[in-house]
Design a protein around this motif. Structure first.
Motif, PDB file in Angstrom:
ATOM      1  N   THR A 215     -19.413  -2.870  -1.266  1.00 22.63           N
ATOM      2  CA  THR A 215     -20.304  -3.990  -0.927  1.00 22.63           C
ATOM      3  C   THR A 215     -19.751  -5.308  -1.455  1.00 22.63           C
TER       4      THR A 215
ATOM      5  N   GLU B 299       0.850  -1.202   0.000  1.00 24.05           N
ATOM      6  CA  GLU B 299       0.000   0.000   0.000  1.00 24.05           C
ATOM      7  C   GLU B 299       0.881   1.245   0.000  1.00 24.05           C
TER       8      GLU B 299
ATOM      9  N   VAL C 100     -22.669   2.876   1.772  1.00 25.35           N
ATOM     10  CA  VAL C 100     -23.936   2.123   1.704  1.00 25.35           C
ATOM     11  C   VAL C 100     -23.658   0.682   1.285  1.00 25.35           C
TER      12      VAL C 100
ATOM     13  N   ILE D 194     -13.164  -0.901 -10.469  1.00 21.42           N
ATOM     14  CA  ILE D 194     -13.991  -1.394  -9.348  1.00 21.42           C
ATOM     15  C   ILE D 194     -14.644  -0.182  -8.685  1.00 21.42           C
TER      16      ILE D 194
ATOM     17  N   SER E 141     -11.919   3.709  -0.809  1.00 27.30           N
ATOM     18  CA  SER E 141     -12.609   2.854   0.170  1.00 27.30           C
ATOM     19  C   SER E 141     -13.187   3.611   1.362  1.00 27.30           C
TER      20      SER E 141
ATOM     21  N   ALA F  88       4.117   0.324  -5.434  1.00 25.63           N
ATOM     22  CA  ALA F  88       4.442  -0.629  -6.501  1.00 25.63           C
ATOM     23  C   ALA F  88       4.688   0.172  -7.779  1.00 25.63           C
TER      24      ALA F  88
HETATM   25  C1  LIG Z   1     -18.275   8.889  -4.470  1.00 23.26           C
HETATM   26  C2  LIG Z   1     -18.288   7.399  -4.320  1.00 23.26           C
HETATM   27  C3  LIG Z   1     -19.358   6.770  -3.664  1.00 23.26           C
HETATM   28  C4  LIG Z   1     -19.386   5.384  -3.534  1.00 23.26           C
HETATM   29  N1  LIG Z   1     -20.385   4.811  -2.782  1.00 23.26           N
HETATM   30  C5  LIG Z   1     -20.383   3.457  -2.611  1.00 23.26           C
HETATM   31  C6  LIG Z   1     -21.359   2.846  -1.779  1.00 23.26           C
HETATM   32  O1  LIG Z   1     -22.157   3.522  -1.124  1.00 23.26           O
HETATM   33  N2  LIG Z   1     -21.388   1.499  -1.714  1.00 23.26           N
HETATM   34  C7  LIG Z   1     -20.502   0.711  -2.407  1.00 23.26           C
HETATM   35  O2  LIG Z   1     -20.610  -0.514  -2.340  1.00 23.26           O
HETATM   36  N3  LIG Z   1     -19.516   1.281  -3.154  1.00 23.26           N
HETATM   37  C8  LIG Z   1     -19.429   2.619  -3.251  1.00 23.26           C
HETATM   38  N4  LIG Z   1     -18.440   3.211  -3.975  1.00 23.26           N
HETATM   39  C9  LIG Z   1     -17.426   2.367  -4.604  1.00 23.26           C
HETATM   40  C10 LIG Z   1     -16.385   1.873  -3.609  1.00 23.26           C
HETATM   41  O3  LIG Z   1     -15.963   2.892  -2.741  1.00 23.26           O
HETATM   42  C11 LIG Z   1     -15.193   1.324  -4.406  1.00 23.26           C
HETATM   43  O4  LIG Z   1     -15.666   0.414  -5.357  1.00 23.26           O
HETATM   44  C12 LIG Z   1     -14.204   0.602  -3.501  1.00 23.26           C
HETATM   45  O5  LIG Z   1     -13.830   1.399  -2.421  1.00 23.26           O
HETATM   46  C13 LIG Z   1     -12.985   0.205  -4.326  1.00 23.26           C
HETATM   47  O6  LIG Z   1     -12.033  -0.329  -3.438  1.00 23.26           O
HETATM   48  P1  LIG Z   1     -10.583  -0.641  -3.955  1.00 23.26           P
HETATM   49  O7  LIG Z   1      -9.897  -1.348  -2.858  1.00 23.26           O
HETATM   50  O8  LIG Z   1     -10.673  -1.308  -5.287  1.00 23.26           O
HETATM   51  O9  LIG Z   1      -9.958   0.787  -4.272  1.00 23.26           O
HETATM   52  P2  LIG Z   1      -9.191   1.823  -3.318  1.00 23.26           P
HETATM   53  O10 LIG Z   1      -9.915   2.081  -2.070  1.00 23.26           O
HETATM   54  O11 LIG Z   1      -8.875   2.999  -4.189  1.00 23.26           O
HETATM   55  O12 LIG Z   1      -7.876   1.057  -2.956  1.00 23.26           O
HETATM   56  C14 LIG Z   1      -6.787   0.964  -3.835  1.00 23.26           C
HETATM   57  C15 LIG Z   1      -5.535   1.152  -3.008  1.00 23.26           C
HETATM   58  O13 LIG Z   1      -4.413   0.972  -3.843  1.00 23.26           O
HETATM   59  C16 LIG Z   1      -3.405   1.856  -3.408  1.00 23.26           C
HETATM   60  N5  LIG Z   1      -2.477   2.016  -4.513  1.00 23.26           N
HETATM   61  C17 LIG Z   1      -2.706   2.585  -5.723  1.00 23.26           C
HETATM   62  N6  LIG Z   1      -1.608   2.534  -6.490  1.00 23.26           N
HETATM   63  C18 LIG Z   1      -0.673   1.903  -5.762  1.00 23.26           C
HETATM   64  C19 LIG Z   1       0.680   1.560  -6.013  1.00 23.26           C
HETATM   65  N7  LIG Z   1       1.267   1.854  -7.181  1.00 23.26           N
HETATM   66  N8  LIG Z   1       1.376   0.942  -5.036  1.00 23.26           N
HETATM   67  C20 LIG Z   1       0.807   0.644  -3.836  1.00 23.26           C
HETATM   68  N9  LIG Z   1      -0.473   0.956  -3.551  1.00 23.26           N
HETATM   69  C21 LIG Z   1      -1.198   1.576  -4.503  1.00 23.26           C
HETATM   70  C22 LIG Z   1      -4.169   3.114  -3.058  1.00 23.26           C
HETATM   71  O14 LIG Z   1      -3.420   3.951  -2.204  1.00 23.26           O
HETATM   72  C23 LIG Z   1      -5.426   2.548  -2.430  1.00 23.26           C
HETATM   73  O15 LIG Z   1      -5.330   2.471  -1.034  1.00 23.26           O
HETATM   74  C24 LIG Z   1     -18.365   4.602  -4.096  1.00 23.26           C
HETATM   75  C25 LIG Z   1     -17.287   5.224  -4.744  1.00 23.26           C
HETATM   76  C26 LIG Z   1     -17.242   6.612  -4.837  1.00 23.26           C
HETATM   77  C27 LIG Z   1     -16.068   7.281  -5.485  1.00 23.26           C
END
Ligand SMILES: Cc1cc2nc3c(=O)[nH]c(=O)nc-3n(C[C@H](O)[C@H](O)[C@H](O)COP(=O)(O)OP(=O)(O)OC[C@H]3O[C@@H](n4cnc5c(N)ncnc54)[C@H](O)[C@@H]3O)c2cc1C
Length: 352
Positions: free
Chosen positions: A339, A31, A47, A333, A41, A170
């Motif tokens: 969820t 991370e 929700v 994603i 996230s 990364a």
């Molecule tokens: C405005 C908004 C409202 C939403 N509302 C909802 C909701 O109510 N309910 C729901 O189910 N979903 C919702 N979502 C979607 C949900 O938040 C995302 O789908 C989910 O958080 C994605 O998680 P993730 O782990 O894929 O991404 P992230 O949380 O972005 O995690 C990716 C991680 O990778 C790290 N990273 C990136 N590049 C590198 C690298 N090169 N080296 C090391 N680390 C790196 C980042 O720092 C980050 O911590 C919403 C999204 C948004 C933007």
């Protein structure tokens, strides 16, 4: 000796994937920020979606319904702040009423439970300040404290002996597979790219050239002017492919209003840029004028939807691909990713 898996990205998805792989692999979670979940996230509506909106047969529909059930188990077992609040989707004119019927039919196709048409007499008694002509209720929707969720996941990673490398960036995945980072190279048997907004950069390094993630900013305002215990959503916004500006209660007695849909050039821009008028127009459509003048709104926060495009065309669904062998990429994603995370993780674990 167990084989080694390296997961890039300590958001909700990467954390769940690391946990799902921990029985069979020695897992490293990489991370770039000092803490887990600092990007999308914890910058969302919080929700727990039911699976109402997504096309039948899509990964979003499948993982949302599965993820809803798996998340509830986890929240109850590990005491994550969660309320099984349900939610209303309201129609404010005749066209929107028609849309409610579509949503009921679609949720039925997706196997969503506890969907009901609401008696408007009862609804108007409970919410006299809202301009609704029709409404449906989803009993399997809930609200999560996303920050508390990430803390619980961090504790679980620790308990499962997963080595979390943070802050560690990364730089790419190269043949081997090997994950190159700013702190050295990690040789792995399996690599997973769960880098959220930056998954396109990591995918490029592994030879997948045609995906691009262009953020769609979602700003929130907040208010404490009226109590609310259940999210209120409009019908979805088909222009932007979003769920529309909604009202969501939080665990700190605030009500969030948003997220907006703003084009945005920078993946790390979390400033609020939506004009107040955009929020106000939406509020005018939803609230009776008498209460509107008494609602005090202040700035909440902003999140960036990791919107994916393949050769310029928007990817409507989650993209999960293996390339080359033993390297899995998760691209685009966006909602309902919070969820779906445990179900996505279970799927990824089944691929390796
Ligand atoms: C405005 C908004 C409202 C939403 N509302 C909802 C909701 O109510 N309910 C729901 O189910 N979903 C919702 N979502 C979607 C949900 O938040 C995302 O789908 C989910 O958080 C994605 O998680 P993730 O782990 O894929 O991404 P992230 O949380 O972005 O995690 C990716 C991680 O990778 C790290 N990273 C990136 N590049 C590198 C690298 N090169 N080296 C090391 N680390 C790196 C980042 O720092 C980050 O911590 C919403 C999204 C948004 C933007």
């Amino acid at each position: 000796m167990k084989p080694v898996a390296g997961v890039i990205g300590g958001g909700v998805v990467g954390a769940h994937i690391a946990l799902a792989l921990a029985k069979r692999f020695t897992v490293y979670l990489i991370e770039k920020n000092p803490k887990l979940g600092q990007e999308t996230s914890t910058r969302n509506s919080g929700v727990l979606h039911a699976g109402i909106y997504y096309p039948a047969g899509s990964l979003k529909a499948r993982f949302c319904v599965e993820g809803n059930a798996l998340s509830r188990e986890l929240f109850s077992k590990y005491d994550v702040q969660f309320a099984s609040s349900g939610k209303y989707i309201i129609a404010r004119d005749e066209t929107e009423e028609f849309e409610l019927e579509h949503l009921l039919e679609n949720s039925n196709r997706n196997g969503v439970s506890e969907m009901t048409r609401v008696s408007m007499k009862k609804f108007n008694e409970t919410f006299p300040y809202l301009k609704a002509r029709g409404a449906i209720f989803s009993g399997s929707t809930g609200i999560i404290d996303a920050a508390d969720y990430m803390i619980a996941l961090a504790a679980l990673l620790d308990r499962n002996n997963i080595e979390v490398l943070k802050p560690c960036t990364a730089l790419g995945i190269v043949a081997g597979p090997k994950i190159e980072t700013n702190r050295g190279t990690l040789e792995v048997d399996v690599a997973v790219n769960a880098a959220g907004l930056y998954a396109d950069y990591i995918a490029k390094s592994a030879g997948i050239a045609n995906y691009e993630i262009i953020p769609l900013k979602g700003d929130y305002l907040a208010t404490r002017s009226f109590p609310l215990h259940v999210p209120i959503y409009p019908v979805p916004n088909h222009v932007h492919g979003t769920l529309g500006l909604h009202l969501t209660p939080t665990f700190s007695s605030e009500v969030l209003f948003g997220p907006s849909e703003m084009p945005c050039n920078r993946k790390d821009d979390y400033t609020i840029q939506t004009s107040f008028n955009v929020f106000y127009e939406s509020l005018q459509k939803t609230f009776e004028p008498a209460i509107l003048s008494n609602i005090e709104l202040y700035e909440g926060y902003s999140g960036n939807r990791p919107r994916a495009y393949y050769m310029g065309k928007r990817c409507e669904d989650f993209t999960i691909i293996e390339h080359p062998s033993s390297v899995i990429h998760l691209i685009g994603i966006e909602s309902p990713g919070l969820t779906s995370a445990p179900a996505i993780a279970r799927h990824v674990a089944s691929l390796v």
